[in-house]
Structure formats: structure tokens, C-alpha cells
Write a protein that holds these residues in place. Sequence first.
Motif, PDB file in Angstrom:
ATOM      1  N   PRO A  51       0.822  -1.216   0.000  1.00 37.23           N
ATOM      2  CA  PRO A  51       0.000   0.000   0.000  1.00 37.23           C
ATOM      3  C   PRO A  51       0.850   1.258   0.000  1.00 37.23           C
ATOM      4  CG  PRO A  51      -0.755  -1.559   1.681  1.00 37.23           C
ATOM      5  CD  PRO A  51       0.579  -2.049   1.202  1.00 37.23           C
ATOM      6  N   LEU A  52       0.493   2.216  -0.853  1.00 39.66           N
ATOM      7  CA  LEU A  52       1.110   3.543  -0.887  1.00 39.66           C
ATOM      8  C   LEU A  52      -0.031   4.553  -0.829  1.00 39.66           C
ATOM      9  CD1 LEU A  52       3.527   5.488  -1.269  1.00 39.66           C
ATOM     10  CD2 LEU A  52       3.190   5.226  -3.747  1.00 39.66           C
ATOM     11  N   ILE A  53      -0.074   5.339   0.236  1.00 32.78           N
ATOM     12  CA  ILE A  53      -1.151   6.299   0.485  1.00 32.78           C
ATOM     13  C   ILE A  53      -0.574   7.710   0.493  1.00 32.78           C
ATOM     14  CG2 ILE A  53      -2.952   7.020   2.095  1.00 32.78           C
ATOM     15  CD1 ILE A  53      -3.430   4.259   0.834  1.00 32.78           C
ATOM     16  N   THR A  54      -1.283   8.645  -0.136  1.00 30.92           N
ATOM     17  CA  THR A  54      -0.915  10.060  -0.085  1.00 30.92           C
ATOM     18  C   THR A  54      -1.733  10.737   1.017  1.00 30.92           C
ATOM     19  OG1 THR A  54      -0.563  10.029  -2.480  1.00 30.92           O
ATOM     20  CG2 THR A  54      -0.653  12.166  -1.420  1.00 30.92           C
ATOM     21  N   GLY A  55      -1.084  11.595   1.800  1.00 31.29           N
ATOM     22  CA  GLY A  55      -1.729  12.165   2.980  1.00 31.29           C
ATOM     23  C   GLY A  55      -2.701  13.297   2.720  1.00 31.29           C
ATOM     24  N   HIS A  56      -3.682  13.063   1.863  1.00 31.87           N
ATOM     25  CA  HIS A  56      -4.758  14.041   1.666  1.00 31.87           C
ATOM     26  C   HIS A  56      -5.878  13.711   2.657  1.00 31.87           C
ATOM     27  CE1 HIS A  56      -3.094  16.158  -1.735  1.00 31.87           C
ATOM     28  NE2 HIS A  56      -2.854  15.027  -2.365  1.00 31.87           N
ATOM     29  N   HIS A  57      -5.662  14.114   3.907  1.00 33.70           N
ATOM     30  CA  HIS A  57      -6.521  13.682   5.005  1.00 33.70           C
ATOM     31  C   HIS A  57      -7.920  14.292   4.969  1.00 33.70           C
ATOM     32  CE1 HIS A  57      -4.732  17.473   6.480  1.00 33.70           C
ATOM     33  NE2 HIS A  57      -5.918  17.646   7.041  1.00 33.70           N
ATOM     34  N   ARG A  58      -8.132  15.368   4.194  1.00 26.20           N
ATOM     35  CA  ARG A  58      -9.461  15.997   4.175  1.00 26.20           C
ATOM     36  C   ARG A  58     -10.541  15.021   3.712  1.00 26.20           C
ATOM     37  NH1 ARG A  58      -8.586  22.007   1.556  1.00 26.20           N
ATOM     38  NH2 ARG A  58      -7.241  22.866   3.189  1.00 26.20           N
ATOM     39  N   ARG A  59     -10.163  14.052   2.906  1.00 23.82           N
ATOM     40  CA  ARG A  59     -11.129  13.057   2.439  1.00 23.82           C
ATOM     41  C   ARG A  59     -11.813  12.328   3.603  1.00 23.82           C
ATOM     42  NH1 ARG A  59      -9.555   9.699  -2.700  1.00 23.82           N
ATOM     43  NH2 ARG A  59      -8.629  11.277  -4.075  1.00 23.82           N
ATOM     44  N   CYS A  60     -11.165  12.309   4.754  1.00 23.62           N
ATOM     45  CA  CYS A  60     -11.649  11.494   5.873  1.00 23.62           C
ATOM     46  C   CYS A  60     -12.706  12.190   6.722  1.00 23.62           C
ATOM     47  CB  CYS A  60     -10.473  11.078   6.757  1.00 23.62           C
ATOM     48  SG  CYS A  60      -9.293  10.000   5.899  1.00 23.62           S
ATOM     49  N   HIS A  61     -13.036  13.441   6.419  1.00 25.94           N
ATOM     50  CA  HIS A  61     -14.108  14.121   7.148  1.00 25.94           C
ATOM     51  C   HIS A  61     -15.469  13.596   6.687  1.00 25.94           C
ATOM     52  CE1 HIS A  61     -11.823  17.179   9.328  1.00 25.94           C
ATOM     53  NE2 HIS A  61     -11.043  17.250   8.269  1.00 25.94           N
ATOM     54  N   PRO A  62     -16.405  13.396   7.607  1.00 24.58           N
ATOM     55  CA  PRO A  62     -17.722  12.882   7.214  1.00 24.58           C
ATOM     56  C   PRO A  62     -18.422  13.729   6.161  1.00 24.58           C
ATOM     57  CG  PRO A  62     -17.457  12.757   9.594  1.00 24.58           C
ATOM     58  CD  PRO A  62     -16.271  13.515   9.069  1.00 24.58           C
ATOM     59  N   GLY A 112      -4.152  -5.365   5.783  1.00 21.07           N
ATOM     60  CA  GLY A 112      -4.715  -6.087   4.651  1.00 21.07           C
ATOM     61  C   GLY A 112      -6.093  -5.635   4.222  1.00 21.07           C
ATOM     62  N   GLY A 113      -6.640  -4.600   4.868  1.00 20.57           N
ATOM     63  CA  GLY A 113      -7.966  -4.113   4.514  1.00 20.57           C
ATOM     64  C   GLY A 113      -7.956  -3.294   3.238  1.00 20.57           C
ATOM     65  N   GLN A 114      -9.136  -3.090   2.679  1.00 25.29           N
ATOM     66  CA  GLN A 114      -9.313  -2.261   1.491  1.00 25.29           C
ATOM     67  C   GLN A 114      -9.985  -0.954   1.895  1.00 25.29           C
ATOM     68  OE1 GLN A 114      -8.160  -3.271  -1.634  1.00 25.29           O
ATOM     69  NE2 GLN A 114      -7.288  -4.958  -0.445  1.00 25.29           N
ATOM     70  N   ASP A 115      -9.633   0.136   1.217  1.00 20.30           N
ATOM     71  CA  ASP A 115     -10.204   1.438   1.552  1.00 20.30           C
ATOM     72  C   ASP A 115     -10.329   2.266   0.286  1.00 20.30           C
ATOM     73  OD1 ASP A 115     -10.626   4.157   2.520  1.00 20.30           O
ATOM     74  OD2 ASP A 115     -10.048   3.388   4.488  1.00 20.30           O
ATOM     75  N   ALA A 116     -11.569   2.522  -0.133  1.00 18.74           N
ATOM     76  CA  ALA A 116     -11.814   3.270  -1.366  1.00 18.74           C
ATOM     77  C   ALA A 116     -11.776   4.776  -1.147  1.00 18.74           C
ATOM     78  CB  ALA A 116     -13.171   2.871  -1.948  1.00 18.74           C
ATOM     79  N   LEU A 117     -11.664   5.222   0.099  1.00 23.80           N
ATOM     80  CA  LEU A 117     -11.693   6.661   0.372  1.00 23.80           C
ATOM     81  C   LEU A 117     -10.300   7.278   0.421  1.00 23.80           C
ATOM     82  CD1 LEU A 117     -13.476   9.122   1.090  1.00 23.80           C
ATOM     83  CD2 LEU A 117     -13.135   8.525   3.499  1.00 23.80           C
ATOM     84  N   LEU A 118      -9.341   6.601   1.034  1.00 21.01           N
ATOM     85  CA  LEU A 118      -8.004   7.157   1.165  1.00 21.01           C
ATOM     86  C   LEU A 118      -7.412   7.476  -0.208  1.00 21.01           C
ATOM     87  CD1 LEU A 118      -6.390   4.897   3.926  1.00 21.01           C
ATOM     88  CD2 LEU A 118      -7.362   7.186   4.197  1.00 21.01           C
ATOM     89  N   ALA A 119      -6.590   8.525  -0.253  1.00 16.55           N
ATOM     90  CA  ALA A 119      -5.916   8.904  -1.497  1.00 16.55           C
ATOM     91  C   ALA A 119      -4.734   7.969  -1.722  1.00 16.55           C
ATOM     92  CB  ALA A 119      -5.451  10.352  -1.422  1.00 16.55           C
ATOM     93  N   THR A 120      -4.741   7.267  -2.823  1.00 17.64           N
ATOM     94  CA  THR A 120      -3.651   6.366  -3.144  1.00 17.64           C
ATOM     95  C   THR A 120      -2.432   7.155  -3.627  1.00 17.64           C
ATOM     96  OG1 THR A 120      -4.320   6.139  -5.448  1.00 17.64           O
ATOM     97  CG2 THR A 120      -5.321   4.610  -3.850  1.00 17.64           C
ATOM     98  N   GLY A 121      -1.332   6.426  -3.865  1.00 20.02           N
ATOM     99  CA  GLY A 121      -0.178   7.065  -4.463  1.00 20.02           C
ATOM    100  C   GLY A 121      -0.517   7.651  -5.820  1.00 20.02           C
ATOM    101  N   ARG A 122      -1.287   6.904  -6.620  1.00 21.60           N
ATOM    102  CA  ARG A 122      -1.681   7.402  -7.938  1.00 21.60           C
ATOM    103  C   ARG A 122      -2.581   8.629  -7.828  1.00 21.60           C
ATOM    104  NH1 ARG A 122       1.769   6.616 -11.870  1.00 21.60           N
ATOM    105  NH2 ARG A 122       2.403   4.430 -12.029  1.00 21.60           N
ATOM    106  N   ASP A 123      -3.411   8.702  -6.782  1.00 21.38           N
ATOM    107  CA  ASP A 123      -4.212   9.909  -6.559  1.00 21.38           C
ATOM    108  C   ASP A 123      -3.301  11.105  -6.308  1.00 21.38           C
ATOM    109  OD1 ASP A 123      -6.729   8.682  -6.821  1.00 21.38           O
ATOM    110  OD2 ASP A 123      -6.771   8.099  -4.707  1.00 21.38           O
ATOM    111  N   GLY A 124      -2.259  10.895  -5.498  1.00 15.78           N
ATOM    112  CA  GLY A 124      -1.297  11.971  -5.244  1.00 15.78           C
ATOM    113  C   GLY A 124      -0.570  12.390  -6.503  1.00 15.78           C
ATOM    114  N   TRP A 125      -0.227  11.420  -7.351  1.00 11.35           N
ATOM    115  CA  TRP A 125       0.428  11.692  -8.630  1.00 11.35           C
ATOM    116  C   TRP A 125      -0.492  12.508  -9.544  1.00 11.35           C
ATOM    117  CZ3 TRP A 125      -1.035   9.442 -13.451  1.00 11.35           C
ATOM    118  CH2 TRP A 125      -0.127   9.635 -14.497  1.00 11.35           C
TER     119      TRP A 125
END
Length: 345
Positions: free
Chosen positions: A114-125, A309-322
Amino acid sequence: MPLVPLCVIGGGSIGMRHIECALASDVVDLTAVVEADADRRAALRDMGLPAVAGLDEVPPATKGAVIATPTPNHAHMALDCLERGWAVLVEKPLTETLADADLLCVRAEELGLPLITGHHRRCHPFVRHARDMIARLGQLVAVQGIWSLRKHDTYYDPLWRRSAGAGPILTNLSHEIDLLHCMVGGITEVSAMSSSAARGFEIEDTTALSLRFDNGALGSFVMSDAGASPWAFEAATGENPAIAVRGGDPLRFIGMEGALSFPSLALWQASPGHPPDWQYPLVEEGGPDLAKVDGVAVQLDRFAAVVQGGQDALLATGRDGWRTMLVLDAVQAAARTGQTQTVAQ
């Protein structure tokens, strides 16, 4: 369930936010704080934190890393963590250059990590709710946004904050572009004008953008760190304790069936029994009462689940950051040349 062993790399202001969230988390075990600067490392140890000088000193049980170093260090540090078999969350922007971002994404994909980009605003309800509510607007035709907060004058005392690369396009716009990607979709064309007239620095202080989305919608966005206003994500949400809460919705979404203000989530639609055309009034529906959360803390806990090992469709992936970096490059090119830029996907 056992705690997920994570380390934080970088003990500066952003790193401390992650450290505090890790210590408060019910699912994370903070195994180490990696800090190369000896004086800062000593200060972290005085706080009771497990500070170490390098990755070789991180406990072997560690399964993931949060990288909160200066941006020029992101690529090589993230690659080193991936080679150790760790999942990685990298603060935005993902890397200093597009080439490095692509290299990092490719290596994570090759290793299956997993490679996640830290765009944390996505996590607000309210972000998750907005995505659902935009679907109620019918065909989306327009998006209007603004981020305008006057940074205090002493903010610019360090020379690097007045030098190329430190303006609001790279410093602040990345969050806005990722939010638009998350809620609306991909951006395919960009036009931009920038000005440094307010502060007179080498960097821009104000930028006006025109955007085309891949769903056909058009958008406009104004960015300024010189203009005093209530219209900015942080001023509306209170998510950053260093920025005063002022209220005011900085984003509007307009569709053929109605409109939505964000983040209040006030929805405007046709009055009962009438079409939504200009002959009849629209009815305002107030937004839902949603819990206030710390986006960085929620992001960290969701990252921990992905590490397991979980899946998460909300977090920004590395490709999202790219993809966000692609748009930022296009914005800078458009402002520099005065020509509309196509965003290659």
C-alpha cells in the motif's frame, strides 16, 4: 485485536500531528519516531518518545511508516520503506517531482504494498456525504471555489517561504485539487493567471483558475494567501487549530437539478410540484448534523487497517497523489505561459 506497529519519519510540526494521533489511537502502536537532526531527536526523547536516528534503528516488528519529512526527502525515504516491506503513507505532495512520484507508484505496485498520499481531508464525514449529495444535483454543470486566507506577515520571515515553490499553488492548492478529484472527478484542462502584486515576492500570492472536468463540468477557483476572507476549508471547518474559524462555504456545486454548498451541505432543489427552472423558487434543505473529527487521526486509523490487509476506497492512493501533482504542474505552466494546458492522465 493487536495494535498495528507503525513508525513516523520526521519530528517537525506535521510529524508531531501524526505522532499525537498515533499515541491517542486505539489501533496504532508507535514503534519509533525517525529524526535525523540530533537536537530535535533529543527533544523528542525528552518528551518520552522513542526517537531514533535512522530506519535501521526502527524495531523489526514495524509494518508501516508515515513520512512527514520535507518534500525533497519523500521519494528516497518512501522507497527505502517499501524495500523493507512496509506500507507507506506520505504527506502531500507525494514527491518533489512527477518523475519521482511515478517511480514511487510503480515500485509500490511491483511490490504489492500500500502507498497512500496524505490528503486527510477526504476522511471528514462531510466529504463522504457531499459525494453522495452531488449525485442528487442531476448533471453537474459548474463548480465554484475559493481559498483565501491572509497569512500573517511573520510567516514570510524565512527566505524559503518567499522563494520559488513556496507559493499557495504548491503549498495550499494540492488539498483543493484532491478534494475536487474526490468529489467531482478528474480534471482535464486548466487555465490560470497568477499575481504577486499584493506582497511583491518572487512567489505568487493570488491565482485564478479555470477548470474542465472529465464529466463535462466547468469550474473556477481563486487561491490567495494575501486576501482576508472567511472563505477557506480550514476557516469553515476548524480542522487546523492554527487557523481561526470564520464560517462561510468555500465551495459550490451546481447541477441541472439543484445546487450544494460545502461543507455546510446546504442543498437547493426545486419546490414541490415544480421544475427547477428560473420561473419557480428553489427550496433550501439544511445539511445533516455530522460529527466533527480530526481528519489526520481518522486517516491514520484507516491506514492502519490497510496495513493489516484491509481495502479502503476513500483514502488517497499514491496514484491519486500523482494525479494531483499533474494538475499542479499544469496550473503552473498555464500561469507561466498564459495558455490553456491539457492534463494528461
